[in-house]
Design a protein around this motif. Sequence first.
Motif, short mmCIF file in Angstrom:
data_model
loop_
_atom_site.label_atom_id
_atom_site.label_comp_id
_atom_site.label_asym_id
_atom_site.label_seq_id
_atom_site.Cartn_x
_atom_site.Cartn_y
_atom_site.Cartn_z
N PHE A 1 0.85 -1.19 0.00
CA PHE A 1 0.00 0.00 0.00
C PHE A 1 0.89 1.24 0.00
N GLY A 2 0.58 2.18 -0.88
CA GLY A 2 1.34 3.44 -0.95
C GLY A 2 2.52 3.41 -1.87
N ASP B 1 -4.37 7.47 -3.94
CA ASP B 1 -3.30 7.35 -4.93
C ASP B 1 -3.73 6.33 -5.96
N TYR B 2 -3.28 6.52 -7.20
CA TYR B 2 -3.71 5.59 -8.24
C TYR B 2 -2.72 5.58 -9.39
N TYR C 1 1.30 8.86 -8.02
CA TYR C 1 2.49 8.59 -7.22
C TYR C 1 3.65 9.49 -7.63
N SER D 1 -7.35 0.27 1.93
CA SER D 1 -7.39 -0.82 0.97
C SER D 1 -6.64 -0.46 -0.30
N ARG D 2 -6.07 -1.47 -0.93
CA ARG D 2 -5.57 -1.37 -2.30
C ARG D 2 -6.49 -2.19 -3.18
N ASP E 1 -5.06 3.06 -4.23
CA ASP E 1 -4.84 3.00 -2.78
C ASP E 1 -5.79 4.00 -2.12
#
Length: 331
Positions: free
Chosen positions: A60-61, A99-100, A115, A145-146, A178
Motif C-alpha cells: 500500500f502506498g 493514490d492511483y 504517485y 485498501s488497495r 490506494d
Amino acid sequence: MRRRSLLLAVPAGLITLAGCGDEDSDKGKSSSSSSPSASAAPSAKIVDGPVPDITKGTKFGEKPTVAKGPGKPSSDLAVKTLIEGKGGKVAKGDYLQADYLGQIWDTAKVFDNSYDRGAPAIFPIGVGQVIPGWDQALVGKKIGSRVELAIPPELGYGKQGNPKAGIKGDSTLVFVVDVVDTFNAKSSAKGKTVSQDNIDLPKVGTNTDGKAPSIEIPKGKKAPKGLVSEYVLEGDGEEVKATDTVLVQYKGVLWENGKEFDSSYKRQELTQFGLQQVVKGWAQGLTGKKVGSRVLISIPPKLGYGDKPQPGSPIKKDSTMVFSVDILAKM
C-alpha cells in the motif's frame, strides 16, 4: 434553492479522471465534458477478474508496476481487493483521497498516476464526478485498501475514448487504487489544541465532532485593523501554498454582532477552492498553515469585500469578518 457560498469569488472546479494524462488534471481543473456521467452509464455487474498481475510495488502506498492484461478482458467491471484496509467504508458523496495508477489493458501503457506527483488525488465519489467504473467500484471499500480495477469502455470514457491520454474507444482501463482517506460533512480538523490567550481576539471552539465550532467575539473590543490568522488546532500536514486548492469546513460571523452569515456546516457539504479564487484575507490567512489545522481568521474590510460586498448579504463595506476554517486536505 441552495444558497451559494459567500466565500467564493468563482466556483472551484471539481476534478475528474477525464483529465488523466494532463499533469494538472487533479489540481482543480474540471474536464467533465469528456467524461461519461454516472447517470448515463449502465449499472455494472461486478466480477473479481481477470486483472493483471502487479510485478513490483505491491505494498500500500508504493507505486505499482502492472503487467499487461492476461488475454481478453471481461466485459463486466472487474474489481479485486488486493489489500483489505481496516478503516471506515467509502460512502457515496464522500470526497475520496486516493493514490492511483492507470494503464491500458492490452499495451500496459501508463497514462496517468498520482504517485509521481507526490500527492494523492481528492474527488467526490459515487456522484458522477469521475468515470463510472470508479463510482461503482470504490463505494463501500475500506480506507487503507488497495483495489485493482479493470474497467470496460462503457464504464470508462465510452466510444469517444480520451485521445489526449492515448485511450481509444475500445480500451479497457486498468487501475490500481490506494484508498488513503475520505472526507464528508462530518469531518473536522484533528490537530493539537493551541492556547488562545489573547483576550483581544475571538475564541473558537475546539470540538472535533464534525459540528460547527463556537466563535465568541470579545465584548467591548475593537476589531483588529490588520489581518489575524492564528491556529486553534495545529495539524501536522503539509503547509498550504498560495497556489494550492484546499478542501475545508468553515463558519463565518461578523465581528460587530457575532451573527453567522455563512457556514459549510449549515449546508452540510464541504467546500473546495483555490486560494487565488477567494478574498485576499482568506488567501493570506491560510497560506503557510498546515493541513489538518483549524484556523481563526479575522479579516478587515480592505482584505474582504472592500466597498463591494455581495448584494443582499449582511456583510457591509465596513464589516470585519471572522472565520473558523478547518483545512481538511490539499486537492
